[in-house]
Write an enzyme that holds these catalytic residues in place. Sequence first.
Site, short mmCIF file in Angstrom:
data_model
loop_
_atom_site.label_atom_id
_atom_site.label_comp_id
_atom_site.label_asym_id
_atom_site.label_seq_id
_atom_site.Cartn_x
_atom_site.Cartn_y
_atom_site.Cartn_z
CD GLU A 1 -1.57 -2.35 1.58
OE1 GLU A 1 -0.49 -2.48 2.16
OE2 GLU A 1 -2.29 -3.30 1.27
CG HIS B 1 -11.75 -7.14 6.04
ND1 HIS B 1 -11.07 -7.91 6.93
CD2 HIS B 1 -11.17 -7.37 4.84
CE1 HIS B 1 -10.14 -8.58 6.29
NE2 HIS B 1 -10.17 -8.28 5.03
#
Lengths: 292, 389
Positions: free
Chosen positions: A37, A104
């Site tokens: 990322e 999540h």
Amino acid sequence: RAYVFGEDVKFGGVFRCTSGLADAFGTHRVFNTPLCEQGLVGFGIGLAAMGNRAIAEIQFADYIFPAFDQATAKFRYRSGNAFNCGGLTVRSPYGAVGHGGHYHSQSPEAFFCHVPGLKVVIPRNPSQAKGLLLASIRDPNPVIFFEPKWLYRLSVDEVPEGDYMLPLSNAEVIREGTDITLVAWGAQLAVMQQACAEAEKEGISCELIDLRTLIPWDKELVEASVNKTGKLIVSHEAPVTGGFGAEIAATIAERCFLRLEAPIARVCGLDTPFPLVFEPFYMPTANKVSTA
Amino acid sequence: MTRSTVGSLARRLFASQPRQAAAAQAPDAINVEIPVPFQLHLLQEGPARESVTSREELVKMYRDMFRIRRMEITADKLFKSQLVRGFCHLYDGQEAVTIGMEAALTYEDTVITAYRDHATFLGRGGTVHECFAELMGRSTGCARGKGGSMHLYKPSNNFYGGWGIVGTTGPLGAGLAFANKYEKKNNVAMAIYGDGAGNQGQLFEAKNMAGLWDLPLIFLVENNHYGMGTAEWRASKKTTFYDRVSYIPGIKVDGMDAFAVKEATRFAKEHCLSGKGPIVLEADTYRYHGHSMSDPGSTYRTRNEIQGVRQERDPIERIKKLMIKENVMREEEFKAVDKEIKQEVDDAAAKAKDDPNPGEEELFMNIYKNDSGLKTYGCDRNMVRVQLP
């Protein structure tokens, strides 16, 4: 000169957001990045600095923290406008989905709202998403575009064909009322609509505003609404302490102090890490609408 | 010579003596050949190509691996019937890695892994019931139902979990190893990650720290060749992980051979504890299921490939064949053991299903230590729901 990249975007992405793009535009413009990322956002900044429109996708907003570091927003400022990375748009699904658990389902919008130079945009349905996303991509500032993943499957809408943009930093009144103003964004609006309907039965007329852009946010519209009603509730999924609702509450308190008839209320997520089993308790449900 | 130098000299002497010598004298010692050679990086010699085991160890290994297999298959069913929510990442196919590794470690060594942790939890002494209960979010789960599938822990056996963010185990493992070294414990730390994580920046940071400070840390890469749906050659410029770093030695191991993993782990542990610093083990393994329960696992690899691995390299079949050949157990005995373990797993699932959910107050507990005066409200800020001491 627009590029879409991120983890697994080429086959369509884990939520099918980018399906068909690789076929339409070619894999030199729609491609996967390896699992990194921080690297991915930095890469996007580099692309954007050279004048391209880089559309990076971070698979879940929860993974965005390694990328946080890449101080995209300051680039224009500290280079005295010599360089900028305005062409960067970071898209990321965020928010609760019913079974995501700690990693999540997070709502990190508040962290990014604290960065001057960034814009944070959150759509509430597909037709809004299209207009806002196109506007975000073309906006000459770096934008983080959070997509409520709850709505990926749930939200059905008529989306106009063709190109259109919706203005950023413009909130929208989606339900008019006179007794109280409610402000929210993203998936939370569906919950608020329910709350408004319930309140209506008790004779309370609610005005519901979708903020759409979190920073810079449309202070004027909210102020005008509160001047009309005299009461305000802000609601978001993220934990209440330090959430973006706090910023809205403080600003409106400053601007509308004499007009307010009751303290501004925030109905938000609880101050715990996002729980797996406790999700129903954690989410700000429609149950409490407070009037003075 | 001081006592400590004599001690360390003695330890090094005995450590380097192959256990073969001692065990070969035992009457029921069984020698197992390791067919696939170890690939070495920065090492002159590698692990032994022959492992000495015993009847008991073989039976235990078979039982443990079969239990893992049954547990994962049952977890699959539980997820599909919506008793398990959230995410579920299954380990079947990779059993040899965890069981082989545990055969060479003790519970005093520390282990930390990522989210594919059900089997690792079992290898560290967790029970199937605790695992299922945690998956279903019950209060009898190993994290009191607050963690779920990706967050299994067993502090009493030094199992530090269970981490959802990819790549975190590197730096964390370095911390664990440092603690072991500082406290002069004769134990290693094992940081486990996958091929997908192999490109994360924080792993290189961890490797640098471990190398710089000679930490007794084993980096174990469970390379199942697919990072979610991306094959390793599409994500990495260099598709091997044991030789990624030019200053840390590494060994590549056939991860479907439990004894290869055992010997490699033993070698690695001796390496670390003799003060030579960290080491990387890359286990070449395979998972039958997709990345998680929402991944069918067949869009990025062919069914032929999956079937092929099952037929040629399945770790449980392999050890079974060995045991039959060495007359450790007969076919009928295997059937009996299989039935017994299946029953054990089914019972654990049934028990976990009936276990209670955590109480409401658990929602606010363990945020801070002693939850330092945290007042948390319900949706209406006027109503204080919980006030913790």
